[in-house]
Design a protein around this motif. Structure first.
Motif, short mmCIF file in Angstrom:
data_model
loop_
_atom_site.label_atom_id
_atom_site.label_comp_id
_atom_site.label_asym_id
_atom_site.label_seq_id
_atom_site.Cartn_x
_atom_site.Cartn_y
_atom_site.Cartn_z
N HIS A 15 -76.23 51.10 2.69
CA HIS A 15 -75.93 49.90 2.23
C HIS A 15 -77.62 49.00 1.73
N VAL A 24 -77.36 48.78 -3.66
CA VAL A 24 -76.16 48.52 -4.05
C VAL A 24 -76.02 49.00 -5.50
N PRO A 65 -81.32 44.82 -2.44
CA PRO A 65 -81.01 43.26 -2.19
C PRO A 65 -82.43 42.52 -2.07
N VAL A 108 -77.38 42.72 6.25
CA VAL A 108 -78.39 41.66 6.05
C VAL A 108 -78.25 40.79 6.96
N ALA A 158 -73.22 45.11 2.22
CA ALA A 158 -74.78 44.78 2.23
C ALA A 158 -74.84 43.45 2.78
N ALA A 159 -74.09 42.67 2.54
CA ALA A 159 -74.08 41.07 3.18
C ALA A 159 -74.10 41.05 4.81
N ALA A 167 -78.02 39.63 -1.28
CA ALA A 167 -76.99 40.71 -0.93
C ALA A 167 -75.39 39.97 -0.92
#
Length: 796
Positions: free
Chosen positions: A202, A205, A215, A148, A144-145, A137
């Protein structure tokens, strides 16, 4: 520890390097200049793709694990990391290590256990998403990072997904992790698409106008039950095929084998009576194929298959291509084939099918230009056809005797053995066609591989693995008898040497006829079925035309028939033989005609014309076996004055045309064949290739250490060409006296400057002869091509 593939290959022992070349023969076609060139070729996209096509599904899955576990800093992984990740997918370490050994043997992976390297070409050929996992991600999107990074929040978000959105997640989690949707689903904030919901939260992506990616962390969460790699397949799928009695399978296949041999012989007989013309583009046309199918009572696909098989077995051939229109007719070996046993005839046909490169299943289809593909044409040749047949039959051979799997079961096993190759539609169709053709030819019966078919498959594969260097003079004992022929002979009924002649002039053969009886029946009777023949006036006349007399035919039927010979047959033979020869036809090269009978009598009695073989047919007509031109020349030389005439009797008086040679092309054309095409890498050849690579690599590496004055085209700095050459001669003479080694710079036949460390042996007559101790070879240098010479101790 090697850091490059070239260094790794140099460190390999000779047997392991030879094993690599045997597994990947394309690396030495042609033989590279040194090991560095071999390493570059081993990492090329084409060579890597060809190698991956031969790997099974589990080995490819382990290769994906190697790609996943690489560290960004060193681009290497370790065996321990691979084992840990596969253990999470509940796979034992043994199969994983075996797969890694296969990858190492193929030089796709190299290095020690703590530092495994992956060759560069693998990432170019394989999917960008190993194991079906997307990118992290952090490489895709900041939001998104962040999602996660909090496992609890990530699980709650996934659990809150609507059913339609969860279905999308599950589909992408299985791989590949990318998908396409309508552009409005990503750009319209009011869209109720499940993909829009996943993007807003999210979990997906966007990576393009209409493309989204899942991801890696989300995929790993969704795969928590099957493992991070998803389901792995360390073993081929199990086949639950119905089992037939082996005896029933063999009997069914033997019956089909008899029919195949009989139909192939019938096709050849039809072609002998009326050869099939060859199309200008090659092959036999559709009309001719239909004619042959009607004449033999076969379906067109079966007739096409038997034509291809008989052609591949050497029973059919083309003739007349140089002097006229080419035709297909029986070849010279057909007569010898038809007098062999039935099992031997079938074995030759089946072996030809296993080895031929044509695909009869393509006959009747259309090519890229919408043209029909005819039988016996070059357009249906496929290099991989023999391998596809043996792969399909190999699956049957790997099962217990009598197992009859379905085509879907065979395709499933083949998809595990070589998924990259079988996934192609053409290859899959080839395997299905191979199974259908094997059933038609009698290799299989009731869907299972026959015992004699299993033996024939093993014999063909053993013959291809045979080392020709084992008997280079060809003086070994003859080949052992074929087990496939012996097994089929035991299944077929014993040949019979007698017939049963019926009152309606039919001849019944109570079993397969022996070769002598089959040849006699083919001459004196017409076949109506596999075991029934009929004697007709035409068949009797055919026998009389070949030299039989009426007494011979009476003796033949009396000797062969176990029933009394019908009186109607005796009358038929006598009646046809009585009228046989009442009219006679012969050939005449030329004739003489004239109204003066006395002149013709004089010509007939002239001894000077005795060599012409003149005969009188009528008071005013003489004939000769020689052509009219020779008659005219001989008569004029004897003092007569003949003139030629045409078919209407009019005199032909024309000026003779001067002779001319046949037209020929201004530039002759020739076929250039690849000298290495079809070369077999025998153990002796492999050892020679390895030795050649070692020597050339040592020479190249030694040349790289040569002094700069020797490597440069200009020779020694500060000296003219003549001065450098004179100095080089002095150094060489000193080295020759002291028997020391010296660096020699020279210009080769291609104009390139090379260098070599040698020990001079002799110098004279314009040449230097020196020994290269590294390669143990004696080299000869023309003195005028030597540019520089430096003693070894003087080099840096």
């Amino acid at each position: 520890m090697p850091v490059s593939l070239a260094d790794h290959l140099r460190a390999l022992p000779d047997p392991e390097l030879a094993a690599l070349i045997a597994l990947r023969p394309d690396l030495v076609m042609p033989v590279p200049g040194d090991i560095s060139a071999l390493a570059l070729r081993a990492q090329s996209r084409l060579s890597v793709a060809r190698t991956l096509d031969s790997l099974d599904r589990f080995t490819l899955e382990v290769l994906d694990v190697v790609r996943l576990t690489r560290t960004p800093e060193t681009a290497t992984t370790s065996v321990e990391a691979v084992l840990m990740l596969t253990a999470e997918s509940r796979v034992a370490a043994g199969p994983v290590r075996e797969a890694l050994d296969r990858l190492r043997a193929l030089a796709l992976v190299y290095g020690s256990d703590p530092a495994l390297h992956l060759v560069a070409g693998v990432d170019e050929v394989c999917s960008p998403y190993p194991a079906g996992l997307g990118r992290p991600a952090a490489d895709l999107n900041t939001d998104a990072a962040v999602l996660v990074s909090d496992p609890t929040r990530l699980r709650r978000t996934v659990l809150a997904a609507p059913p339609a959105a969860r279905a999308v997640l599950d589909r992408l989690a299985d791989g590949p992790p990318v998908g396409t949707v309508a552009a409005s689903a990503l750009t319209d904030p009011e869209s109720d698409s499940p993909v829009r919901w996943l993007v807003d939260h999210h979990l997906l992506v966007p990576i393009g106008v209409d493309t989204v990616e899942l991801p890696r962390e989300v995929s790993l969460l969704l795969r928590r039950e099957t493992g991070p790699l998803g389901p792995l397949h360390p073993a081929p799928p199990e086949i639950e095929a119905p089992e037939r009695q082996v005896s029933m399978v063999d009997r069914a296949g033997a019956g089909q084998a008899m029919e195949v041999a009989r139909h192939a012989e019938a096709l050849a007989d039809v072609l002998a009576a009326e050869p099939a013309p060859v199309l200008r583009s090659g092959g036999v046309g559709v009309r001719e194929l239909r004619r042959l199918a009607r004449a033999t009572g076969l379906d067109e696909p079966v007739a096409a298959l038997l034509l291809e098989v008989a052609y591949a077995a050497g029973l059919l051939g083309e003739s007349g291509g140089e002097t006229g229109d080419a035709v297909v007719l029986p070849a010279a070996g057909f007569d010898a084939w038809r007098v062999t046993s039935l099992a031997q005839r079938w074995a030759r046909l089946a072996s030809g099918w296993l080895l031929m490169r044509r695909m009869p299943s393509l006959v009747g289809q259309r090519d890229d230009r919408d043209r029909l593909l005819p039988v016996l044409s070059a357009d249906i040749e496929r290099v991989g056809a023999p391998a596809q047949r043996r792969e399909a039959l190999g699956v049957l051979a790997s099962l217990p005797p009598g197992a009859a799997p379905s085509a879907d079961d065979v395709r499933a096993v083949l998809s595990w053995q070589a998924p990259r190759r079988v996934v192609r539609a053409a290859a899959s169709a080839g395997h299905e066609a191979a199974l259908a053709e094997a059933a038609t030819l009698g290799l299989t019966g009731l869907g299972a591989l026959t015992s004699y078919g299993r033996s024939l498959l093993a014999e063909v594969e053993a013959a291809e693995r045979l080392d020709p260097d084992a008997d280079p003079l060809g003086i070994s004992a003859g080949a052992p008898p074929s087990k496939a022929v012996e097994a089929l002979d035991a299944l077929l009924p014993a040949p019979v040497d007698h017939v049963l002649v019926q009152a309606d002039l039919t001849v019944v053969v109570p079993g397969p006829p022996e070769p002598g009886l089959a040849a006699e029946l083919a001459l004196v009777a017409d076949a109506e079925s596999a075991s029934v023949y009929r004697v007709t006036a035409d068949s009797v006349r055919r026998a009389l035309d070949t030299g039989y007399a009426a007494a011979d035919l009476h003796s033949l039927f009396g000797r062969r028939s176990r029933t009394p010979v019908p009186q109607a047959l005796t009358y038929l033979v006598d009646d046809v033989s009585r009228r046989h020869g009442g009219l006679r036809a012969g050939s005449a090269g030329g004739y003489l005609r004239g109204d003066d009978e006395a002149l013709l009598a004089e010509v007939l009695a002239d001894r000077r014309l005795a060599a012409l073989g003149l005969r009188r047919l009528a008071p005013t007509v003489l004939i000769s076996p020689y052509a009219p031109n020779r008659l005219l020349a001989a008569l004029r030389e004897a003092g007569y004055s003949p003139v030629p005439e045409d078919a209407t009797g009019a005199a032909v008086l024309t000026r003779p045309r001067p002779p001319r040679a046949a037209a020929r092309p201004s530039v002759p054309s020739r076929r250039v064949d690849d000298p290495l095409a079809g070369a077999r890498l025998t153990p002796a050849r492999l050892a020679g290739i390895v030795e050649q690579l070692r020597r050339s690599d040592a020479a190249v590496r030694a040349a790289s250490r040569a002094p700069a004055g020797v490597r440069s085209p200009g020779g020694t700095a500060g000296l003219t060409g003549a001065q450098a050459h004179t100095q080089a001669m002095a150094v060489l003479q000193q080295a020759l006296r002291e028997k020391s080694r010296v660096w020699v710079g020279y210009v080769d036949a291609h104009g390139a400057t090379n260098s070599r460390l040698v020990r001079p042996v002799s110098m004279g007559a314009g040449y230097l002869r020196a020994e290269d101790e590294r390669t143990e070879m004696l080299h000869t240098f023309a003195l005028h091509r030597i540019t520089a010479a430096v003693p070894e101790e003087a080099s840096p």
